[in-house]
Design a protein around this motif. Structure first.
Motif, PDB file in Angstrom:
ATOM      1  N   ASP A   8     -47.307 -45.508  28.001  1.00  0.00           N
ATOM      2  CA  ASP A   8     -48.133 -46.445  28.768  1.00  0.00           C
ATOM      3  C   ASP A   8     -47.560 -47.871  28.817  1.00  0.00           C
ATOM      4  O   ASP A   8     -48.218 -48.832  28.411  1.00  0.00           O
ATOM      5  N   ASP A  36     -46.770 -42.924  32.188  1.00  0.00           N
ATOM      6  CA  ASP A  36     -47.347 -44.181  32.703  1.00  0.00           C
ATOM      7  C   ASP A  36     -46.380 -45.355  32.507  1.00  0.00           C
ATOM      8  O   ASP A  36     -46.704 -46.354  31.836  1.00  0.00           O
ATOM      9  N   ASN A  66     -50.050 -39.723  34.365  1.00  0.00           N
ATOM     10  CA  ASN A  66     -50.896 -39.615  35.569  1.00  0.00           C
ATOM     11  C   ASN A  66     -50.523 -40.659  36.617  1.00  0.00           C
ATOM     12  O   ASN A  66     -50.619 -40.409  37.822  1.00  0.00           O
ATOM     13  N   HIS A 125     -48.801 -36.447  27.791  1.00  0.00           N
ATOM     14  CA  HIS A 125     -49.379 -37.755  28.108  1.00  0.00           C
ATOM     15  C   HIS A 125     -50.806 -37.858  27.566  1.00  0.00           C
ATOM     16  O   HIS A 125     -51.104 -38.696  26.722  1.00  0.00           O
ATOM     17  N   HIS A 158     -51.884 -42.267  26.771  1.00  0.00           N
ATOM     18  CA  HIS A 158     -52.910 -42.273  27.817  1.00  0.00           C
ATOM     19  C   HIS A 158     -54.186 -43.033  27.471  1.00  0.00           C
ATOM     20  O   HIS A 158     -54.687 -43.785  28.294  1.00  0.00           O
TER      21      HIS A 158
END
Ligand SMILES: [Fe+2]
Length: 288
Positions: A8, A36, A66, A125, A158
């Motif tokens: 992320d 991400d 995502n 993730h 995530h």
């Protein structure tokens, strides 16, 4: 064997740069990138350049998040995103990506695993079965995922909430968020040391140049294009507190009360005002 797990980044190249320096001290045998990489912060190309440099330097495993999936889907069906709303943040990032970047995202696996002396390690993730499952400490999702996992260790991200958990003879390491962490103004990642049949995991936090990334929101155009959503991300980064999540919760409440819809920008503006987000940003921008 030493593994560094990074998740992320959300285009926060300032955080990634500091983390890359720190990696030089840890000298990992493998860097696990857990998805991400882009969206939310300015100039995604800066992050992708650093990502390429790190994956060229260290043996690496890279999986999709995502956010990358959103850009792959949007290229197939480019509609529904609009500047000046929450989706304007995604549209800004999409317009700053090349076709090659999206081809690269499309080449990434959903999850992968590593065979270590300790046993099988799954990289994912959200969870091994669901890229978008939010796993927080001591949650029902965590327990269920750990119970069902066919491995000795899960490395995930995530939820932006870093933790190490051990149960059912397995370890879960959520490396948190490198770019938009929710309980620190530092950047964070995980270091996992495996020696024979034992494993040790820790969350590492490192100060980075917050002012640099914050100073880029306005000149990049992201500040206007991402509207209130972008401001909540900035407030999160500036304070190390959950302003983005708080705003989301308040907007859901307001939408229910007023029988409106989640993407109604007026609701976002009201929620941000109630949370004092404009003041936080004004103060921060005055000092960059
Ligand atoms: Fe995510």
């Amino acid at each position: 064997m030493r593994i560094a797990a990074i998740s992320d980044i959300h285009s926060n190249h300032s955080a990634l740069e500091a983390a890359a320096d720190e990696l030089n001290k840890y000298k990992p045998d493998l860097v696990a990138f857990l998805g991400d990489y882009v969206s939310d912060c300015p100039y995604p190309q800066k992050t992708l350049k650093l990502l390429r440099e790190i994956t060229d330097f260290y043996p690496s495993k890279v999986i999709i998040g995502n956010r990358e999936q959103y850009f792959i889907d949007y290229r197939k069906s480019p509609n529904g995103w609009k500047f000046g709303t929450r989706s304007g943040s995604l549209l800004y990032t999409y317009e700053n990506l090349t076709d090659e970047d999206i081809d690269y995202f499309a080449s990434l696996p959903f999850s992968t695993d590593i065979d270590s002396e300790y046993g099988k390690i799954i990289l994912c993730h959200g969870s091994p079965d669901d890229c978008r499952l939010v796993i927080k400490p001591e949650s029902e999702e965590l327990d269920r995922t750990m119970k069902n996992a066919d491995c000795k260790m899960i490395l995930c991200g995530h939820s932006h909430t870093s933790f190490v958990d051990e149960r059912y003879g397995k370890i879960m390491v959520n490396s948190g968020s490198m770019g938009v962490p929710v309980s620190t103004t530092e950047t964070e990642f995980a270091i996992i040391d495996i020696e024979k049949q034992s494993a040790k995991a820790e969350i590492v936090r490192v100060p980075y140049n917050v002012k640099e990334i914050i100073s880029e929101f306005v000149p990049s155009g992201l500040f206007d294009k991402a509207a209130t959503w972008g401001k909540t991300i900035m407030a999160n980064i500036i304070t190390g507190d959950k302003y983005n999540q708080r705003c989301v919760h308040r907007v859901i409440q307001l939408a229910n009360e007023r029988k409106s819809y989640f993407d109604d920008e007026k609701l976002w503006e009201q929620a941000a005002q109630e949370l004092g987000i404009d003041y936080i940003i004004r103060e921060a921008l005055a000092h960059v």
